[in-house]
Design a protein around this motif. Structure first.
Motif, PDB file in Angstrom:
ATOM      1  N   VAL A   1       0.724  -1.234   0.331  1.00  0.00           N
ATOM      2  CA  VAL A   1       0.259   0.235   0.149  1.00  0.00           C
ATOM      3  C   VAL A   1       0.781   0.833  -0.327  1.00  0.00           C
ATOM      4  O   VAL A   1       0.340   1.876  -0.810  1.00  0.00           O
ATOM      5  CB  VAL A   1      -0.883   0.068   1.135  1.00  0.00           C
ATOM      6  N   LEU A   2       2.254   1.475   0.935  1.00  0.00           N
ATOM      7  CA  LEU A   2       2.957   2.482   0.676  1.00  0.00           C
ATOM      8  C   LEU A   2       3.619   2.496  -0.331  1.00  0.00           C
ATOM      9  O   LEU A   2       4.101   3.633  -0.999  1.00  0.00           O
ATOM     10  CB  LEU A   2       3.618   2.139   1.812  1.00  0.00           C
ATOM     11  N   LEU A   3       3.477   1.894  -0.793  1.00  0.00           N
ATOM     12  CA  LEU A   3       4.589   1.788  -2.275  1.00  0.00           C
ATOM     13  C   LEU A   3       3.778   2.595  -3.354  1.00  0.00           C
ATOM     14  O   LEU A   3       4.551   2.868  -4.729  1.00  0.00           O
ATOM     15  CB  LEU A   3       4.251   0.369  -3.276  1.00  0.00           C
ATOM     16  N   PHE A   4       2.470   2.180  -3.473  1.00  0.00           N
ATOM     17  CA  PHE A   4       1.711   3.689  -4.466  1.00  0.00           C
ATOM     18  C   PHE A   4       2.178   5.041  -4.534  1.00  0.00           C
ATOM     19  O   PHE A   4       2.753   5.345  -5.286  1.00  0.00           O
ATOM     20  CB  PHE A   4      -0.096   3.718  -4.453  1.00  0.00           C
ATOM     21  N   PRO A   5       2.095   5.551  -3.515  1.00  0.00           N
ATOM     22  CA  PRO A   5       2.435   6.954  -3.095  1.00  0.00           C
ATOM     23  C   PRO A   5       3.819   7.118  -3.718  1.00  0.00           C
ATOM     24  O   PRO A   5       4.037   8.229  -4.145  1.00  0.00           O
ATOM     25  CB  PRO A   5       1.743   7.712  -2.109  1.00  0.00           C
ATOM     26  N   MET A   6       4.607   6.653  -3.125  1.00  0.00           N
ATOM     27  CA  MET A   6       5.720   6.371  -3.803  1.00  0.00           C
ATOM     28  C   MET A   6       6.076   6.480  -4.617  1.00  0.00           C
ATOM     29  O   MET A   6       7.041   6.775  -5.758  1.00  0.00           O
ATOM     30  CB  MET A   6       6.862   4.952  -3.126  1.00  0.00           C
ATOM     31  N   MET A   7       5.418   5.118  -5.913  1.00  0.00           N
ATOM     32  CA  MET A   7       5.671   4.964  -7.016  1.00  0.00           C
ATOM     33  C   MET A   7       4.960   6.004  -8.254  1.00  0.00           C
ATOM     34  O   MET A   7       5.962   6.440  -8.949  1.00  0.00           O
ATOM     35  CB  MET A   7       4.783   3.316  -7.426  1.00  0.00           C
ATOM     36  N   ALA A   8       3.898   7.082  -7.093  1.00  0.00           N
ATOM     37  CA  ALA A   8       3.501   7.544  -8.226  1.00  0.00           C
ATOM     38  C   ALA A   8       3.742   9.071  -8.345  1.00  0.00           C
ATOM     39  O   ALA A   8       4.294   9.705  -9.212  1.00  0.00           O
ATOM     40  CB  ALA A   8       2.098   7.715  -7.144  1.00  0.00           C
ATOM     41  N   ALA A   9       4.231   9.133  -7.225  1.00  0.00           N
ATOM     42  CA  ALA A   9       5.489  10.331  -7.122  1.00  0.00           C
ATOM     43  C   ALA A   9       6.818  10.201  -7.720  1.00  0.00           C
ATOM     44  O   ALA A   9       6.899  11.178  -8.402  1.00  0.00           O
ATOM     45  CB  ALA A   9       5.752  10.997  -5.614  1.00  0.00           C
ATOM     46  N   ILE A  10       7.347   9.439  -7.967  1.00  0.00           N
ATOM     47  CA  ILE A  10       8.640   9.253  -9.163  1.00  0.00           C
ATOM     48  C   ILE A  10       8.214   9.035 -10.654  1.00  0.00           C
ATOM     49  O   ILE A  10       8.757   9.516 -11.021  1.00  0.00           O
ATOM     50  CB  ILE A  10       8.882   8.001  -8.201  1.00  0.00           C
ATOM     51  N   GLN A  11       6.689   8.614 -10.830  1.00  0.00           N
ATOM     52  CA  GLN A  11       6.493   8.583 -11.784  1.00  0.00           C
ATOM     53  C   GLN A  11       6.340   9.831 -12.764  1.00  0.00           C
ATOM     54  O   GLN A  11       5.975  10.085 -13.432  1.00  0.00           O
ATOM     55  CB  GLN A  11       5.960   7.424 -12.490  1.00  0.00           C
TER      56      GLN A  11
ATOM     57  N   GLY B   1      -1.726   4.939 -13.909  1.00  0.00           N
ATOM     58  CA  GLY B   1      -0.575   3.429 -14.602  1.00  0.00           C
ATOM     59  C   GLY B   1      -0.499   2.766 -12.960  1.00  0.00           C
ATOM     60  O   GLY B   1      -0.218   1.808 -12.708  1.00  0.00           O
ATOM     61  N   MET B   2      -0.214   3.989 -12.330  1.00  0.00           N
ATOM     62  CA  MET B   2       0.623   3.080 -10.654  1.00  0.00           C
ATOM     63  C   MET B   2       0.087   2.665 -10.222  1.00  0.00           C
ATOM     64  O   MET B   2      -0.108   2.089  -9.284  1.00  0.00           O
ATOM     65  CB  MET B   2       1.730   4.309 -10.310  1.00  0.00           C
ATOM     66  N   ALA B   3      -1.290   3.546  -9.748  1.00  0.00           N
ATOM     67  CA  ALA B   3      -2.951   3.064  -9.276  1.00  0.00           C
ATOM     68  C   ALA B   3      -3.753   1.671  -9.730  1.00  0.00           C
ATOM     69  O   ALA B   3      -2.691   0.533  -9.017  1.00  0.00           O
ATOM     70  CB  ALA B   3      -3.318   3.976  -9.269  1.00  0.00           C
ATOM     71  N   ALA B   4      -3.184   1.725 -11.142  1.00  0.00           N
ATOM     72  CA  ALA B   4      -3.949   0.200 -11.654  1.00  0.00           C
ATOM     73  C   ALA B   4      -2.652  -1.020 -10.789  1.00  0.00           C
ATOM     74  O   ALA B   4      -3.050  -1.973 -10.766  1.00  0.00           O
ATOM     75  CB  ALA B   4      -4.118   0.259 -12.995  1.00  0.00           C
ATOM     76  N   VAL B   5      -2.002  -0.900 -10.972  1.00  0.00           N
ATOM     77  CA  VAL B   5      -0.332  -1.502 -11.189  1.00  0.00           C
ATOM     78  C   VAL B   5      -0.327  -2.253  -9.813  1.00  0.00           C
ATOM     79  O   VAL B   5      -0.323  -2.825  -8.989  1.00  0.00           O
ATOM     80  CB  VAL B   5       0.792  -1.082 -11.952  1.00  0.00           C
TER      81      VAL B   5
END
Length: 411
Positions: A55-65, A235-239
């Motif tokens: 769950v924590l990875l989503f905002p992290m991935m979203a910020a980077i992408q 895209g990051m939310a979906a994955v």
């Protein structure tokens, strides 16, 4: 997000590139065998206890992408090219080595994952299919183009969705799942720290945000920064949702028995609630599709990064394209030869995740520096909220890497 700062980008003026949007393409490419198998291994070893990390990875991935998409829109070129122009060849070489080293290891991991999938389908040892699979992907890439890869990536999204009903049909303890998804709780053991670092390394690996900038380059002049960032977050939310369901499915089917995953056949048990006796085949098909597509993205990202670092080898001239194709074929050949070493696929998949977790903060930091540089961003750098999100991500990854190294050294 930098919506207010996206006004500098012109309204869509170019002809849209057919196929999936860059955000979906980048998100789908993140669902490679390294990530899928890592989630299966972690789910089998820890059950649902690390669901909060996913769950924590989503905002992290979203910020980077979102940061990467802003860089791609503002500069109209790949991240490695921007780093080379702004910070010089020496810094660019550090970035290149960090990216290519992890890319090659991930290529080996994904190649072995794909070969294991073929072995499941053919009923033979995966070692027989490492070199043929590498050769087949190289031929397709050298004969095809960027658009072909983008179209093929759509298959990954569909196949990964099989884990959603798998999670429901596995009848997990949903209350436990939800609690573990929102309340961080884990014993600070070396194995648990390694699992967290591996999860971060496989999902936040450099090729995904490098590919995002390359994708935005192909769409340059077509969309605004706001549109690009919204697409990247989507895209990051979906994955991320798919990743969460993979962990739940494997945690329920394997973690409940305290099982340990060593092979693709064992990881395939996560799909048994959906496919029954055919679970190995369903898993193998999904693993093979994601492997082929990830191999394509990794090889193309590696070639782009090398050519953006050394402009002499880059260009649209036939000689430049020949060099690009040689780099694609060469990286796959190296991965194929390394795959013959006989290291178990799951072992190297996890090693790739750990390597990504250790080296990725270097390229992430360069991404953030570029995104906040007014000269690189043509006077409109990303805003402070997005920069803060990217910075927190870098700090979390770096601190986790240091903690993992420290525990390992302490014995």
């Amino acid at each position: 997000m930098d919506a207010a700062r996206g006004a500098h980008a012109a309204a869509p003026a170019g002809r849209p590139v057919t196929g999936l949007s860059p955000g979906i393409v980048a998100g789908a490419s993140d669902g490679d065998p390294t990530t899928v198998t890592t989630l299966a291994v972690v789910g089998a070893q820890t059950g649902f206890s690390l669901a909060w990390v996913v769950v924590l990875l989503f905002p992290m991935m979203a910020a980077i992408q979102a940061t990467a998409s802003a860089v791609g829109v503002a500069t109209g070129c790949g991240l490695q090219e921007v780093i080379t122009r702004r910070y010089g060849r020496r810094v660019a070489l550090v970035s290149l080595v960090s990216l290519v080293a992890v890319n090659l290891l991930t290529l080996v991991a994904d190649l072995e994952g794909g070969a294991a999938a073929v072995g499941l389908l053919a009923g033979a040892s995966w070692r027989w299919f490492v070199v043929p699979l590498a050769g087949a992907v190289a031929i397709v890439l050298c004969a095809g183009d960027h658009r072909t890869v983008r179209r093929l990536l759509s298959a990954v999204v569909v196949l990964l969705l099989a884990y959603v009903p798998a999670a429901f049909l596995a009848h997990p303890a949903w209350r436990r799942v939800l609690v573990d998804s929102v309340l961080p709780s884990f014993p600070p053991t070396p194995a648990m720290l390694t699992s967290i670092l591996t999860l971060m390394g496989t999902t936040l690996t450099g090729y995904v945000y490098f590919w995002q900038t390359i994708e935005e380059h192909t769409h340059h002049g077509v969309r605004t920064r706001r549109q690009a960032q919204r697409d990247a977050v989507l895209g990051m939310a979906a994955v991320s949702v798919v990743f969460w369901f993979i962990l739940v499915a494997t945690g329920a089917t394997l973690g409940g028995r305290g099982a340990t995953v060593h092979t693709a056949e064992e990881a395939a048990q996560a799909l048994r609630p959906v496919a029954g006796p055919l679970s190995s085949w369903v898993f193998a098909l999904g693993l093979l599709a994601s492997a082929v597509l990830a191999l394509a993205v990794l090889a193309m990202t590696t070639a782009h990064a090398v050519h953006e670092t050394f402009p002499v080898a880059r260009g649209v001239r036939p000689a430049g394209w020949r060099g690009h194709r040689r780099m694609i074929a060469g990286s796959l050949l190296v991965a194929g030869l390394a795959g013959l070493a006989g290291i178990p696929p799951v072992g190297i998949l996890l090693a790739a995740g750990v390597a990504g977790g250790v080296s990725t903060p270097i390229t992430m930091l360069l991404l953030l520096l570029v995104a906040r540089d007014p000269d690189c961003m043509h006077g409109v750098p990303i805003g402070r909220p997005l920069a803060a999100g990217a910075a927190v991500t870098i700090v979390l990854m770096t601190s986790t890497s240091l903690a993992c190294i420290g525990v390992a050294l302490a014995g």
